[in-house]
Design an enzyme around this catalytic site. Sequence first.
Site, mmCIF file in Angstrom:
data_model
loop_
_atom_site.group_PDB
_atom_site.id
_atom_site.type_symbol
_atom_site.label_atom_id
_atom_site.label_comp_id
_atom_site.label_asym_id
_atom_site.label_seq_id
_atom_site.Cartn_x
_atom_site.Cartn_y
_atom_site.Cartn_z
ATOM 1 N N HIS A 77 -16.653 -11.902 -0.130
ATOM 2 C CA HIS A 77 -15.617 -11.227 0.671
ATOM 3 C C HIS A 77 -16.185 -10.022 1.434
ATOM 4 C CE1 HIS A 77 -14.831 -8.372 -2.774
ATOM 5 N NE2 HIS A 77 -14.513 -7.568 -1.791
ATOM 6 N N GLY A 224 -19.203 -6.412 -4.598
ATOM 7 C CA GLY A 224 -20.526 -6.974 -4.343
ATOM 8 C C GLY A 224 -21.579 -6.414 -5.272
HETATM 9 N N1 ARG Z 1 -12.242 -5.712 -3.464
HETATM 10 C C1 ARG Z 1 -12.782 -4.409 -3.689
HETATM 11 C C2 ARG Z 1 -13.863 -4.111 -2.652
HETATM 12 O O1 ARG Z 1 -13.894 -4.771 -1.658
HETATM 13 C C3 ARG Z 1 -13.217 -4.230 -5.111
HETATM 14 C C4 ARG Z 1 -12.043 -4.099 -5.937
HETATM 15 C C5 ARG Z 1 -12.332 -4.003 -7.364
HETATM 16 N N2 ARG Z 1 -11.097 -3.586 -7.902
HETATM 17 C C6 ARG Z 1 -10.866 -3.372 -9.162
HETATM 18 N N3 ARG Z 1 -9.706 -2.903 -9.504
HETATM 19 N N4 ARG Z 1 -11.780 -3.614 -10.047
HETATM 20 O O2 ARG Z 1 -14.586 -3.145 -2.724
#
Ligand code: ARG
Length: 282
Positions: A77, A224
């Site tokens: 992503h 990541g």
């Molecule tokens: N999707 C997020 C990013 O792009 C990471 C989210 C992780 N969230 C969590 N509550 N562990 O950086």
Amino acid sequence: MLTGKAMGFWGLLSVVLLVQDAAGSVVPQARSSIVGGKDAPEGSWPWIAYLIITEDKGTFSCGGSILTEEWVLTAAHCVDPNNNPIPDLSYVRLGIHSLNKPSVFRRPISRIVSHPQYKKQRSELLHDIALVKLSIKVSFSSLVEPMSLPKPSDAFGPKSECWIAGWGNVGNDVELSGNRTLQELRLPIVKRRTCKEKFPGFTDNMMCAGSLDGGKDSCQGDSGGPLVCRSSGEFVQAGIVSFGHSKGCGVEGFPGVYTRVVRYLDFIQETITSDTQASAEA
Ligand code: ARG
């Protein structure tokens, strides 16, 4: 870099965080970060990478891990093909501790290989794994080292010693500030059964980790990056920061979700070896 508002917030917080130690003198507390982490000692995460990705819509950052002299592992992503990431305008920094200081290497990205089945499904991410290739190989040193992958038989559970690190938000909508030093946090792996109850779309290709009491989690910008666990003494990469509860980071009752690296050893191996063969033939 700092907005007036953010400065005001941290100024206030540093006052609040002056606490008395046992001897009765006032000592400043380490600022809490990743969510609930602390400054990592310099050189303690030689395998971590910082990715700056530029897409049609803008530029943002992610974490990653070094696998070889030219391949970095990250979340799909972060380099989502649907958002049209532009390799030439994206780059990777290696051998960094504080983002405000120079890194050992800074390399443009020459190729992005996302998992062919990567997909956003409701609030979940499936096969959230990708490899990015550096335009020029790097050389290893004490500050830049490859991360070990788990053995196919490795299983990680609540008793494993696991850690995450990153330069992501230290709270919901709160960016890492100051020197922007790498944050690290030790956190427990959560039982798979519990993860399934929390996240309806939880699959065998995911794992979840964090405190169910809240306050210990990865957050936006950490994506990541590696979740590392000790396996017979050595740290190996068990997971990749992927997603969390839609209400935010460190929410009570909701751990974070990580791509389960052991399920993708073939994808990683095949991507790297087929690329090496292709360049040898070219
Ligand atoms: N999707 C997020 C990013 O792009 C990471 C989210 C992780 N969230 C969590 N509550 N562990 O950086």
